[in-house]
Design an enzyme around this catalytic site. Structure first.
Site, mmCIF file in Angstrom:
data_model
loop_
_atom_site.group_PDB
_atom_site.id
_atom_site.type_symbol
_atom_site.label_atom_id
_atom_site.label_comp_id
_atom_site.label_asym_id
_atom_site.label_seq_id
_atom_site.Cartn_x
_atom_site.Cartn_y
_atom_site.Cartn_z
ATOM 1 N N SER A 162 -35.552 -8.908 -16.182
ATOM 2 C CA SER A 162 -35.467 -9.575 -14.898
ATOM 3 C C SER A 162 -35.285 -11.078 -15.166
ATOM 4 C CB SER A 162 -36.755 -9.266 -14.156
ATOM 5 O OG SER A 162 -36.729 -9.859 -12.920
ATOM 6 N N LEU A 163 -35.361 -11.894 -14.141
ATOM 7 C CA LEU A 163 -35.214 -13.341 -14.344
ATOM 8 C C LEU A 163 -36.435 -14.066 -13.807
ATOM 9 C CD1 LEU A 163 -31.523 -13.797 -13.130
ATOM 10 C CD2 LEU A 163 -32.330 -14.162 -15.461
ATOM 11 N N CYS A 181 -46.004 11.325 27.095
ATOM 12 C CA CYS A 181 -45.218 10.165 27.541
ATOM 13 C C CYS A 181 -43.783 10.290 27.027
ATOM 14 C CB CYS A 181 -45.855 8.888 27.022
ATOM 15 S SG CYS A 181 -44.796 7.449 27.203
ATOM 16 N N ASP A 215 0.843 -1.196 0.000
ATOM 17 C CA ASP A 215 0.000 0.000 0.000
ATOM 18 C C ASP A 215 0.877 1.245 0.000
ATOM 19 O OD1 ASP A 215 -1.913 -1.856 0.250
ATOM 20 O OD2 ASP A 215 -2.745 -1.139 2.161
ATOM 21 N N TYR A 216 1.985 1.130 0.729
ATOM 22 C CA TYR A 216 2.894 2.265 0.852
ATOM 23 C C TYR A 216 3.474 2.648 -0.510
ATOM 24 C CZ TYR A 216 6.912 5.009 2.276
ATOM 25 O OH TYR A 216 7.832 6.003 2.406
ATOM 26 N N GLU A 217 3.941 1.616 -1.231
ATOM 27 C CA GLU A 217 4.497 1.871 -2.563
ATOM 28 C C GLU A 217 3.424 2.450 -3.486
ATOM 29 O OE1 GLU A 217 7.668 -1.433 -3.781
ATOM 30 O OE2 GLU A 217 5.960 -2.265 -2.690
ATOM 31 N N ASP A 264 0.742 4.179 -2.740
ATOM 32 C CA ASP A 264 0.459 5.577 -2.408
ATOM 33 C C ASP A 264 1.518 6.502 -2.974
ATOM 34 O OD1 ASP A 264 -1.815 4.912 -1.137
ATOM 35 O OD2 ASP A 264 -0.967 4.915 0.895
ATOM 36 N N ARG A 275 -30.727 -0.101 -12.900
ATOM 37 C CA ARG A 275 -31.698 -0.844 -13.689
ATOM 38 C C ARG A 275 -33.017 -0.080 -13.803
ATOM 39 N NH1 ARG A 275 -35.825 -4.557 -12.666
ATOM 40 N NH2 ARG A 275 -36.234 -5.815 -14.498
ATOM 41 N N LYS A 303 -33.737 -19.744 -6.394
ATOM 42 C CA LYS A 303 -33.608 -19.033 -5.116
ATOM 43 C C LYS A 303 -33.374 -20.028 -3.992
ATOM 44 C CE LYS A 303 -34.732 -14.661 -6.144
ATOM 45 N NZ LYS A 303 -35.700 -13.782 -5.601
ATOM 46 N N GLU A 344 -24.036 -19.545 -12.157
ATOM 47 C CA GLU A 344 -23.324 -18.450 -11.479
ATOM 48 C C GLU A 344 -24.022 -18.156 -10.167
ATOM 49 O OE1 GLU A 344 -23.514 -14.894 -13.939
ATOM 50 O OE2 GLU A 344 -23.125 -16.173 -15.665
ATOM 51 N N CYS A 385 -44.169 5.806 31.299
ATOM 52 C CA CYS A 385 -44.773 6.887 32.089
ATOM 53 C C CYS A 385 -45.792 6.398 33.111
ATOM 54 C CB CYS A 385 -45.423 7.915 31.171
ATOM 55 S SG CYS A 385 -46.894 7.286 30.344
ATOM 56 N N LYS A 399 -25.954 -15.938 -7.621
ATOM 57 C CA LYS A 399 -26.818 -14.772 -7.772
ATOM 58 C C LYS A 399 -26.499 -13.812 -6.630
ATOM 59 C CE LYS A 399 -31.604 -13.485 -8.621
ATOM 60 N NZ LYS A 399 -31.713 -12.381 -7.697
HETATM 61 S S1 IVH Z 1 -28.241 -12.132 -15.324
HETATM 62 C C1 IVH Z 1 -31.215 -11.209 -18.500
HETATM 63 N N1 IVH Z 1 -26.533 -12.948 -13.474
HETATM 64 O O1 IVH Z 1 -30.672 -10.784 -10.318
HETATM 65 C C2 IVH Z 1 -30.242 -11.601 -17.451
HETATM 66 N N2 IVH Z 1 -28.298 -11.503 -12.824
HETATM 67 O O2 IVH Z 1 -33.512 -11.415 -10.323
HETATM 68 C C3 IVH Z 1 -30.434 -10.832 -16.222
HETATM 69 N N3 IVH Z 1 -28.285 -10.873 -10.462
HETATM 70 O O3 IVH Z 1 -31.722 -8.069 -12.290
HETATM 71 C C4 IVH Z 1 -29.358 -10.775 -15.290
HETATM 72 N N4 IVH Z 1 -26.476 -11.989 -9.907
HETATM 73 O O4 IVH Z 1 -29.731 -7.732 -10.681
HETATM 74 C C5 IVH Z 1 -27.633 -12.210 -13.749
HETATM 75 N N5 IVH Z 1 -24.958 -13.692 -11.958
HETATM 76 C C6 IVH Z 1 -26.038 -12.963 -12.223
HETATM 77 C C7 IVH Z 1 -26.699 -12.208 -11.229
HETATM 78 C C8 IVH Z 1 -27.841 -11.486 -11.576
HETATM 79 C C9 IVH Z 1 -27.437 -11.192 -9.481
HETATM 80 C C10 IVH Z 1 -29.485 -10.010 -10.301
HETATM 81 C C11 IVH Z 1 -29.671 -8.963 -11.365
HETATM 82 C C12 IVH Z 1 -31.035 -9.234 -11.957
HETATM 83 C C13 IVH Z 1 -31.695 -9.981 -10.853
HETATM 84 C C14 IVH Z 1 -32.838 -10.825 -11.381
#
Ligand code: IVH
Length: 664
Positions: free
Chosen positions: A84-85, A428, A35-37, A39, A137, A311, A114, A408, A116
């Site tokens: 959204s998903l 009160c 960190d020193y270097e 900075d 978004r 989920k 991946e 009170c 979430k």
């Molecule tokens: S893909 C069309 N990948 O989850 C594809 N979303 O419930 C949309 N999120 O709005 C996004 N991790 O904010 C994707 N690895 C991931 C994610 C991810 C979190 C969020 C993202 C999205 C929401 C949907």
């Protein structure tokens, strides 16, 4: 070579090095220098840039935090909607998803799984290799321009090695560690704490001061890239690798799965493993790997057909109820609260939880010393699911609701048709404490430093008897309170003074009229412009306002009919608290009253929105077209045809400097 040329070369070299070190530190988590270097090198660059300010470019690592605070966020339309998903809650949902896909595509399907991340999605736009915009978004079609805040995130490159227009998407989040730090600081400052990292991240992105944002240490994981005018890569997996090679931070736990069975194994493994991470993960996102198949499957208006979010089931934990106490709220509501043996659940430590009311305690047969199962999912408040009766050993004690107010001593009453006991005493101290905390809170009068500990002391020493007394505090007496140093008293009085100038809607919200939340307060202040007008409003007038219902109207009338409340309001007036909608007041006496402005071209010190607001605040009008009746045409960089029109019509033309003078 001139020293200018040398400086230029040196600056470029330093920037390149710093970018690399930042990447190693913030993205790869494997620093290569101390960190020193680091900075030292950054300071060297800062020094050179201060000697040659003409060489400063917005993509320089020294330019992450802008000095300007902004007044509001502009709305931006997403070029590609941010969908959204679809959600799945158990593995049969994933099998269904796989089946639907195979119906459309007659081939083996590979998936990428991946984590979430539980944060906020963001779109980043790069042009000519430079970060141009960061947009939330929003509703998926339009979001807020939060570029100044996004730039402070060190794992987001300000410059990338790709000249074509690029859109990158990802999730902005806060680590548990940073979240804890933020809340600790807030507690110390007497401010309300954030419920979870996601809320804290959302609140941070909406701050208007980028210096403040930079302190909060937001981070990002990216998961999507689109490059204009390029053949798309053939798989999502390759896209993630591409993000990596462009030095974006990608969550390292993604996996290529050959079939849905492997996906399910991945989900099953991460259900437990996620507890070891330093950030919130609320599920797994599963995406069809081949881009060609993604295209073939397409999207509905809400979500892509080629992806699903699995989920995780909400987390549960078992802990012991050490005690049950009651709390008196601002409106006198008496709420029983369970004090728990602290337990970690879904990323935060829980040490108390509301039991709502007496009926709830009876229904679940909750006793002091009971072991209970509690559940928490995402941003939901933890709650008790059930008592583990098998663990009772005879030491459990039934809880008896008090009949008198713990603060009170007034006899409590239960209004008809309500499950909640209330304290009837207007003065009160517990109610007063909550009222003052509400009045001073961030969304109301925003008096920093007026937190729980101080309010308790003020009440204990009878320095306040209602909210307006805050404005008549005796400096010497406050200095004598416990833990109040010279400096903190100074700061407190400054904050109190500052709050007198707040907008009318903050004041209305701060009064704590039942059912009048932040949004309603805004509607009322816009409608009446003035507290006196609201005070005199009749029930029939109130319910005519869009969005004001019977319950709210009635509550407002009752509030302003109470002599004690009127006395408080008169004291607030005497203290000099603003009772008028600020813009209206300024505009009515504004020096630009009656003058019409048109803008063309880019201004240096203001966004178009800010410039317009300045005119309106001062009583002027902003029009979109130049005509004979226009008083001033303000011309910035690269003006459009409006400039020529102004010349032709002989309308007065002014530049930014002159505009600044007029409004200052
Ligand atoms: S893909 C069309 N990948 O989850 C594809 N979303 O419930 C949309 N999120 O709005 C996004 N991790 O904010 C994707 N690895 C991931 C994610 C991810 C979190 C969020 C993202 C999205 C929401 C949907």
């Amino acid at each position: 070579m001139s020293s200018f040329e040398e400086a230029k070369k040196e600056i470029e070299k330093l920037r390149k090095d710093i970018r690399y070190y930042e990447y190693k530190y913030y993205v790869e988590n494997s620093p290569v220098i101390s960190d020193y270097e680091f900075d030292g090198i950054l300071k060297k660059l800062e020094k050179l840039e201060s000697e040659y300010p003409e060489l400063i470019t917005p993509d320089s690592p020294t330019q992450r935090v802008g000095e300007q605070t902004i007044s509001s966020f502009e709305t931006i339309t997403h070029e590609i909607p941010m969908l959204s998903l679809q959600n799945g809650y158990d593995y049969s949902d994933l099998l269904e998803f796989d089946k639907r896909i195979k119906k459309n595509i007659n081939n083996a399907i590979e998936y990428v799984s991946e984590l979430k991340i539980d944060g906020l999605s963001i779109s980043l736009i790069y042009e000519e290799g430079v970060l141009r915009k960061g947009v939330t978004r929003g509703d998926g079609l339009k979001g807020d321009d939060v570029t100044t805040n996004i730039r402070t995130i060190k794992s987001i490159p300000l410059k990338i090695d790709e000249k074509r227009k690029v859109e990158v998407r990802g999730e902005v989040y806060l680590s548990h560690k940073s979240f804890q730090e933020i809340n600790d600081n807030r507690k110390r400052a007497g401010e309300p704490v954030f419920a979870n990292p996601r809320n804290a991240a959302a609140g941070t992105l909406r701050l208007l001061d980028p210096t403040e944002v930079a302190k909060r240490k937001l981070d990002i994981f990216t998961y999507y890239i689109y490059i204009n005018n390029s053949e798309p890569l053939s798989t999502h997996y390759e896209n993630l690798k591409l993000l990596n090679s462009l030095r974006f931070k990608v969550n390292p736990n993604f996996q290529l799965n050959k079939n849905i069975g492997e996906v399910i194994d991945y989900c099953e493994a991460w259900k437990e493993r996620k507890k070891l991470l330093d950030y919130d993960v609320d599920g797994v996102v599963i995406k069809v790997n081949k881009i060609e198949y993604q295209k073939k499957l397409g999207s509905t208006s809400k979500y892509p057909r080629w992806a699903i979010a699995y989920k995780f089931p909400p987390e549960t934990a078992i802990t012991k109820i050490k005690d049950i106490i009651v709390q008196v709220g601002r409106t006198g509501a008496i709420t029983p609260v369970a004090i728990l043996e602290p337990v970690r659940i879904a990323g935060s430590v829980i040490s108390r939880t509301t039991l709502h009311n007496e009926d709830e305690i009876k229904r679940k047969d909750i006793r002091i010393n009971d072991f209970v199962e509690i559940v928490k999912s995402g941003d939901v408040i933890p709650k008790i699911v059930k008592v583990i009766k098998e663990r009772r050993n005879g030491k459990e004690k039934k809880f008896i609701m008090p009949t008198i107010c713990p603060s009170c001593g007034s006899k409590l009453y239960k209004p008809e048709e309500e499950a909640i006991l209330r304290c009837p005493n207007i003065s009160c101290p517990a109610k007063l404490k909550e009222s003052i905390l509400h009045f001073a809170s961030r969304k109301a009068m925003n008096i920093e430093g007026l937190g729980e500990a101080l309010v308790e002391q003020l009440l204990k020493h009878s320095l306040v008897k209602d909210i307006s007394d805050i404005y008549f505090l005796d400096r010497e007496k406050v200095k004598n309170l416990e833990r109040m140093g010279e400096k903190s008293v100074e700061k407190l009085f400054k904050e109190i003074e500052k709050s007198k100038k707040n907008s009318l809607s903050r004041l209305i919200f701060g009064l704590g009229i039942r059912f009048v939340g932040q949004q309603t307060a805004k509607i009322l202040s816009e409608h009446y412009n003035n507290l006196d007008k609201l005070m005199n409003a009749k029930y029939d007038d109130l319910i005519k306002i869009y969005d004001i219902g019977k319950r709210v109207a009635e509550s407002i009338v009752i509030y302003f009919n109470e002599p004690k409340n009127l006395k408080v309001i008169e004291k607030l007036r005497k203290a000099g608290v603003n009772f008028r909608e600020l813009n209206v007041e300024k505009a009515e006496n504004g020096k630009l009253k009656g003058l019409k402005f048109v803008f063309t071209g880019e201004l240096k010190s203001y966004t178009r929105e800010e410039a317009k607001n300045k005119v309106i605040e001062n009583g002027g009008k902003v029009l979109s077209q130049v005509s004979k009746n226009t008083d001033f045409v303000v011309v910035g960089n690269n003006p459009g045809s409006k400039y020529n029109k102004a010349v032709n019509l002989g309308v007065k033309i002014i530049n930014e400097q002159e505009f600044k003078k007029i409004i200052s």
